[in-house]
Enzyme design. Structure first.
Site, PDB file in Angstrom:
ATOM      1  N   ASP A  94     -34.902  -8.909  26.071  1.00 39.11           N
ATOM      2  CA  ASP A  94     -34.451  -9.963  27.084  1.00 39.11           C
ATOM      3  C   ASP A  94     -34.936  -9.739  28.549  1.00 39.11           C
ATOM      4  OD1 ASP A  94     -33.324 -12.168  27.934  1.00 39.11           O
ATOM      5  OD2 ASP A  94     -31.347 -11.369  28.105  1.00 39.11           O
ATOM      6  N   GLU A 111     -40.015  -9.393  23.871  1.00 42.67           N
ATOM      7  CA  GLU A 111     -39.491  -9.995  25.262  1.00 42.67           C
ATOM      8  C   GLU A 111     -39.618  -9.079  26.194  1.00 42.67           C
ATOM      9  OE1 GLU A 111     -36.132 -12.784  26.545  1.00 42.67           O
ATOM     10  OE2 GLU A 111     -36.737 -13.367  24.860  1.00 42.67           O
ATOM     11  N   ASP A 113     -37.581  -9.987  16.350  1.00 40.01           N
ATOM     12  CA  ASP A 113     -36.768 -10.993  16.428  1.00 40.01           C
ATOM     13  C   ASP A 113     -37.177 -12.402  15.690  1.00 40.01           C
ATOM     14  OD1 ASP A 113     -35.061 -13.184  17.526  1.00 40.01           O
ATOM     15  OD2 ASP A 113     -35.452 -12.988  19.635  1.00 40.01           O
TER      16      ASP A 113
END
Length: 365
Positions: A125, A155, A265
């Site tokens: 994130d 990310e 992911d």
């Protein structure tokens, strides 16, 4: 009216100053912005650290994050929970060839054990700039705690990559891009030999997504390791399924003598996998192979993970690991799976809005 004119004059003056700014001044302004984004500090602190380190951002970050030992608690606050007991951690910054790598003898023996290896996949994130410094340190603490042989990150943003390169000198870093946000594969230098790597584009992505592929050797076994961050949100289901088909195609293209592991992911819903006719016969979902352990079913859980402050409650198994064994059953077998990143850091937030997935494998010698 007069006030509006003054404001417009100020704006024009600022624009003119920026246009006339020298390349060096522009570069320094960018470095200050990057430093403040990583450290959550102000521009004065950024300029001070950068100027005292000849405007090398890595040196400046190192000075900021690693103050003198006697001032460390005062300057950086308490150490994240995951590394509260240094005796049980390996210093991620220590190169594998140095004596400092053997901080804990039990962990050192584990590193030298060719009968197993470990892998972590984690969307960290990086697009959330809130508490970026603390969360980045927390992620590094988890890497130090578990000392995985292979790490798949999704990310990741450039400032994050800079910090990881500085903190994890005992890993080889292979990024899937260097702009925007991207994936990274980390390989422990003492265990994993990099043979080659490639980036497979997703032709119709609207979110800068691709497939990062590396070929390695672990304990004499050739492996193909892949990671990706498949297209996000319900509205992009068709594109996500197209990308998954590319992943399966690339996994099946590899030599039968090579073990193939994909992790990342995926943003997948089970219904989307079913629409594709489920998994190819020679590819398994490791979570399913391990009899669907409930403790690591949901990797994105807005009920337990409060980072997003989401009004809705949703549990999804977005983060998955797929495995295609080498021909004849292969010499590598998935053994266990767990979630990591489940504890809040001192800043009151988790390292990411996703839990990380830790997977251990047995190597049949």
């Amino acid at each position: 009216m007069q006030g509006q004119k003054k404001e417009k004059k100020k704006e024009k003056k600022k624009e003119k100053e920026e246009e006339e700014e020298s390349p060096v001044a522009k570069r320094r302004r960018v470095l200050c912005s990057e430093f403040t984004a990583i450290t959550s500090s102000d521009s004065e602190v950024a300029r001070s650290f950068l100027a005292s380190n000849d405007w090398h951002i890595e040196r400046a970050l190192n000075a900021y994050f690693e103050p003198p030992m006697e001032n460390e608690d005062e300057a950086a606050g308490r150490v994240p929970t995951a590394c509260a007991e240094p005796a049980h951690c390996i210093d991620v910054t220590a190169d594998a060839t140095s004596s400092d790598a053997s901080v804990n003898s039990a962990d050192s023996r584990k590193q030298e054990d060719d009968s197993s290896f470990s892998l972590i996949t984690w969307n960290i994130d990086g697009l959330d700039l809130g508490n970026l410094k603390e969360r980045a340190r927390g992620i590094c603490s988890y890497l130090a705690l578990y000392s995985p042989d292979v790490v798949f990150l999704q990310e990741v943003v450039p400032p994050h990559l800079c910090l990881l390169q500085m903190k994890a000198g005992n890993y080889t870093m292979i990024p899937g891009n260097i702009d925007g946000y991207f994936t990274v594969i980390m390989l422990k230098k003492s265990r994993v030999k990099l043979l080659k790597h490639d980036i497979i584009p997703f032709p119709t992505t609207s979110m800068m997504r691709n497939l990062l592929v590396v070929h390695v050797s672990i304990s004499g076994n050739e492996l193909c390791l892949m990671t990706s961050h498949l297209e996000s949100t319900k509205d992009h289901s068709k594109e996500r399924m197209k990308q998954l088909q590319i992943v399966f195609k690339e996994m099946q293209k590899e030599s039968e003598s090579t073990t193939v592991i994909f992790g990342g992911d995926t943003n997948l819903r089970d219904s989307e996998v079913a629409k594709l006719g489920n998994l190819p016969n020679n590819i398994m979902d490791i979570w399913e192979f391990l009899d669907k352990p409930q403790h690591c079913r949901y990797t994105w859980d807005t009920h337990s993970n409060t980072n997003l402050h989401a009004a809705y409650k949703c549990k999804m198994r977005f983060d998955r690991i797929y495995f295609r064994p080498a021909g004849g059953g292969g010499h590598i077998i998935p053994r266990s799976m767990d979630l990591i990143g489940l504890e809040k850091l001192d800043c009151g937030r988790f390292p990411s809005d996703h839990w990380g997935v830790l997977c251990n494998f047995d190597v049949i010698l």
